[in-house]
Design a protein around this motif. Structure first.
Motif: not given
Length: 499
Positions: A336-361
Motif C-alpha cells: 500500500x506504499x509504506x516503505x521501511x515504516x516503523x509501526x512502533x510495535x516490538x515483537x519477540x520470536x518464540x519459533x522459526x519453523x514456522x515463524x511465531x511471535x509474541x507482541x512484547x511492547x
C-alpha cells in the motif's frame, strides 16, 4: 439443514486454506525477498520510487542502502500530496482507502490502503478462523450469531479516497455469507458515543444465539459486565452456545482471569495482531502461545534489535537473521506504499519453523527513567507470575516512574484497579517486584544498588480506567491505555482515582 450445509462448507474451505498456507510457512525467508523486489518494481515510477532510486534496487541490501527507516512524520509530506489527489506518489495511482488513526505527535494519521492491500485485511481474519476450524475440526459457530466489533462504517471522502477507522472500512468487506449472522446492526455501529453503543449492542444481542464474539479485551469486559449486571448470570449462561472469542490489539494474558470469571465456562480464545498498516499475525494453534507471522500477506518485514532502535547504524535484520527470545522493533514495507515504516510495535520470536511471535511492547511505551528500559512484556509477565502466587483479579494497571518522591528513594509506581484484591497486598507487592527483577537485570541492579526502592502500588477505585478514558475521549473502540510510560502524564491524571 441450512446450518449443517454452512458448517460443512466452512470445514471444506478451512482445510483447503490451511493446506495452501503450508507453502508460506515453509518458504517464508526466501519468499520475503521476492515479495520486496516485486513491490520495488511495481512502484519504480512513483515519486517515492524515483526519489529513492528504485531502478537500482535488486536485493534487500540495495533496498536498505537506498530507503531509510521512516516513521509517519517522515512519510507525511508524501501522504499530504496523496490527500490532495495527486497520483503515483507512494504507490501506483491513489489508495482505495485512508485508515484514519489517532496520532500523538502527528495528530491524526492517514494510513494508505491500496486496492492490492485491502483484501489481506479480510484474509488475515478469515485465515485465523479457518486454522481454528481445522484444529478443532468443528465449525459449529458459523450457524449462530457473531459480533465483529467495529468503529462507525460511515466514511468521508478525501479527493475520492474513502476515509475512516479501519474497523469501519472492514465492515464494508465482510463476506456475504456472514452478513446475515453479523451483529450489531449497521445503525448501531454508526453510534459514536461508546457507552450508548454498548448499551444498544446489549439490547440487540442479549436474546440471540451468540457463538462468536470479537473485540479487544477491555471492550469485551465492559460488554460482558453490562450483560451480567442486567441478567444476573454469567456469560455462558446467557449465551450457552458461545464457542469462540477472537481478540487482538493488546496482550490477552493480563485479562485472562477476569475474562474467565465473567464467562463462567469454557470458551476458546484466538488472538490476532491486526493494525491499519496490515494484518500481521494470528494464533494458528489456539492451544499454544504465539502468533503465526503472515509472510505472504502483502508485507515485507524487517527487525531492528530493540537496544539499537533509533541509533544511526542500527542493524535491519530479515527473517533469516532473527534470534529467538530477543526483542525487535517491527519495520514494514507494504503493498500500500509504506516503505521501511516503523509501526512502533516490538515483537519477540518464540519459533522459526514456522515463524511465531509474541507482541512484547511498543517502542514508545517503556519505563526507563533510571536506565532500566522495562518493556510491556516484562511487566505483564511479572504481573501474571505474581497473580499465580497471590491470587487476585486485575481490571487494568499502569506503571510510571516516581523520580522525585516526597521522601526516600525513587521508585516505580503501579496504579492498579483490582476487581478482587490479593489477601495480603504487601506480599503481593513484594512478589511483583521480585518477578520484575527476575525479568529485567537493569531493574534488579538498581534495586540491589539502592538506587531505587521497591515498587509501590496505588489502588484505584472501581471503573477508574474507564472514567479516565472517557475524560480523555478514548473510551471504547480500539483505544488502548498504555500499560507503562516513561513520564507521569497518565499517572498524574490517574491520581484522582486513588482509594
Amino acid at each position: 439443514m441450512l446450518n449443517f450445509l454452512k458448517k460443512q462448507a466452512a470445514l471444506i474451505w478451512a482445510k483447503k486454506s490451511v493446506r495452501k498456507a503450508q507453502d508460506f510457512k515453509l518458504n517464508a525467508e526466501k519468499n520475503q525477498e521476492q515479495l520486496l523486489l516485486s513491490f520495488v518494481r511495481h512502484a519504480e515510477k512513483t515519486l517515492f520510487g524515483r526519489t529513492h532510486g528504485f531502478e537500482e534496487i535488486h536485493s534487500v541490501q540495495d533496498f536498505q542502502k537506498k530507503v531509510p527507516v521512516a516513521d509517519y512524520e517522515d512519510l507525511k509530506p508524501y501522504i499530504e500530496k496523496v490527500k490532495k489527489g495527486q497520483r503515483n506518489i507512494l504507490w501506483t495511482d491513489t489508495p482505495e482507502y485512508f485508515a484514519k488513526t489517532s496520532g500523538t505527535t502527528s495528530g491524526a494519521k492517514y494510513i494508505p490502503i491500496s486496492k492490492e492491500g485491502m483484501p489481506y485485511q479480510v484474509k488475515g481474519a478469515q485465515s485465523a478462523l479457518f486454522h481454528y476450524i481445522v484444529k478443532k475440526n468443528n465449525a459449529d459457530f458459523v450457524g449462530g450469531k457473531m459480533i465483529f466489533l467495529q468503529g462507525s462504517p460511515e466514511l468521508e471522502d478525501i479527493f475520492g479516497i474513502k476515509t475512516g477507522r479501519l474497523s469501519g472500512i472492514v465492515a464494508h468487506h465482510i463476506p456475504n455469507y456472514l452478513q446475515k449472522n453479523r451483529l450489531p446492526s449497521w445503525e448501531t455501529n454508526m453510534i459514536e458515543d461508546w457507552e450508548t453503543k454498548v448499551d444498544k449492542i446489549v439490547e440487540e444481542t442479549e436474546k440471540e444465539n451468540m457463538t462468536l464474539i470479537s473485540g479487544i479485551p477491555p471492550w469485551l469486559i465492559m460488554y460482558f459486565e453490562k450483560l451480567i449486571e442486567k441478567h444476573g448470570k454469567k456469560i455462558k449462561q446467557i449465551f450457552p452456545n458461545l464457542q469462540l472469542i477472537v481478540t487482538g490489539g493488546v496482550n490477552y494474558e493480563p485479562y485472562r482471569d477476569k475474562m474467565e470469571e465473567l464467562l463462567g465456562g469454557s470458551v476458546d480464545i484466538v488472538q490476532t495482531f491486526p493494525a491499519s498498516e496490515g494484518f500481521f499475525a494470528f494464533q494458528d494453534d489456539y492451544t499454544k502461545e504465539g502468533l503465526l507471522l503472515l509472510t505472504n500477506h502483502g508485507i515485507f518485514y524487517e527487525f531492528i534489535p530493540l537496544e539499537e532502535y533509533g541509533k544511526p547504524n542500527a542493524r535491519r535484520l530479515t527473517l533469516k537473521d532473527v534470534e529467538l527470545h530477543k526483542d525487535y522493533a517491527l519495520i514494514l514495507t507494504t503493498n500500500s506504499g509504506l516503505w521501511a515504516y516503523s509501526i512502533g510495535d516490538v515483537v519477540r520470536f518464540i519459533d522459526k519453523k514456522p515463524h511465531r511471535i509474541l507482541v512484547s511492547g511498543r517502542t514508545k511505551h517503556f519505563t526507563s527513567a533510571f536506565g532500566e528500559h522495562v518493556i510491556a512484556f516484562e511487566v505483564e509477565e511479572a504481573m501474571k507470575a505474581a497473580l499465580e502466587k497471590h491470587p487476585a483479579q486485575i481490571t487494568e494497571f499502569h506503571l510510571a516512574p516516581q523520580v522525585n518522591p516526597e521522601k526516600g528513594l525513587p521508585y516505580h509506581e503501579w496504579f492498579i484497579e483490582f476487581e478482587k484484591e490479593p489477601q495480603n497486598l504487601e506480599l503481593f507487592s513484594s512478589e511483583l517486584d521480585d518477578q520484575l527483577r527476575k525479568r529485567n537485570s537493569y531493574y534488579d541492579d538498581l534495586i540491589a544498588g539502592n538506587i531505587l526502592q521497591k515498587l509501590k502500588i496505588s489502588k484505584l477505585k472501581k471503573n477508574a480506567f474507564n472514567e479516565y478514558a472517557k475524560s480523555e475521549g478514548k473510551l471504547g473502540g480500539q483505544n488502548k491505555i498504555p500499560r507503562l510510560a516513561n513520564d507521569r502524564k497518565i499517572a498524574d491524571l490517574l491520581k484522582v482515582y486513588k482509594i
